[in-house]
Enzyme design. Structure first.
Site, PDB file in Angstrom:
ATOM      1  CG  HIS A 105      -1.925   1.162   1.220  1.00 22.10           C
ATOM      2  ND1 HIS A 105      -3.116   1.396   0.769  1.00 22.10           N
ATOM      3  CD2 HIS A 105      -1.636   2.499   1.883  1.00 22.10           C
ATOM      4  CE1 HIS A 105      -3.494   2.559   1.016  1.00 22.10           C
ATOM      5  NE2 HIS A 105      -2.697   2.909   1.745  1.00 22.10           N
ATOM      6  CD  GLU A 106       1.743   3.662   3.572  1.00 24.91           C
ATOM      7  OE1 GLU A 106       2.388   4.637   3.012  1.00 24.91           O
ATOM      8  OE2 GLU A 106       0.927   3.379   4.187  1.00 24.91           O
TER       9      GLU A 106
END
Length: 233
Positions: A105-106
């Site tokens: 996600h990051e």
């Protein structure tokens, strides 16, 4: 009948804002519970969050961004100014479903940045506007009420609304980063479909915290609108 301003302020908070805050706390608790649950489910690939993050960056031709380990729980974030993805220790070293989901996600945010994803660029540009608006909104609103200057009060409400607008802009950015994470993990064959179901649950729970944050901002804005409207009567 005259109603003291302090009484009206507390009443509107209890009726409008407090219920939304309670729901937001429940959403946050569910997110943490889901994250911890899948932190105990390790992936068969045995790839760590840091390794997955670096792989995503490498495959997207992003060489300027490094991955660092930091302390704290759920403190993971991408810092575009420093050019670094900071992962909490459990995510950085972890091989769990939660660790890989959060790491990707990051990494997805870094990819958004470097491919000039429009909502990401808009959110980044709006950050200083939101910060300034929310920091001076109450001062302007109170001055407008005390000095009986309606347009000043209205200006303060507009400034206050910047916070809600920022939360609204944030939603597509976060949902897209989560969608990218799932796609990355599926296309790389890092996870089975069963493991991906866990990733979706973790990221969906996290996404709901942003929806809850927007709801709290809107509730606060509605409360301000009620208070300022009544102050003009």
């Amino acid at each position: 009948m005259y109603v003291p301003y302090w009484y009206e302020s507390y009443t509107t908070y209890i009726l409008i804002v407090l219920p939304v805050v309670i729901v937001s706390l429940i959403v946050s608790a569910v997110m943490k519970s889901t994250f911890r649950k899948y932190s105990n489910v390790h992936c068969r690939s045995n790839v760590t969050g840091a390794q997955m993050c670096e792989r995503v960056l490498r495959e997207n031709g992003i060489v300027e961004v490094r991955v660092e380990c930091i302390n704290g729980e759920l403190s993971d974030h991408y810092d575009p100014k420093a050019g670094v993805i900071r992962l909490s220790r459990d995510v950085y070293n972890g091989t769990s479903i939660s660790a890989l989901g959060v790491a990707c996600h990051e990494a997805g945010h870094a990819v958004q940045h470097y491919c000039s994803y429009a909502p990401y660029k808009l959110r980044s540009a709006f950050v200083p506007v939101a910060n300034i608006g929310t920091s001076i909104s109450w001062i302007v609103i109170i001055l407008g009420i005390v000095l009986s200057i309606p347009y000043l009060t209205t200006l303060g409400v507009v400034f206050f609304s910047f916070g809600a607008i920022f939360q609204l802009i944030t939603l597509p950015v976060e949902f897209n980063a989560s969608s990218r994470a799932v796609t990355i993990l599926r296309d790389s064959n890092t996870m089975s479909e069963e493991e991906l179901k866990g990733v979706k649950k973790v990221l969906s729970a996290a996404a709901m915290t942003y929806v809850a944050a927007l709801a709290v901002s809107v509730a606060n804005l509605l409360r301000i609108l009620v208070l300022t409207r009544n102050s003009r009567k």
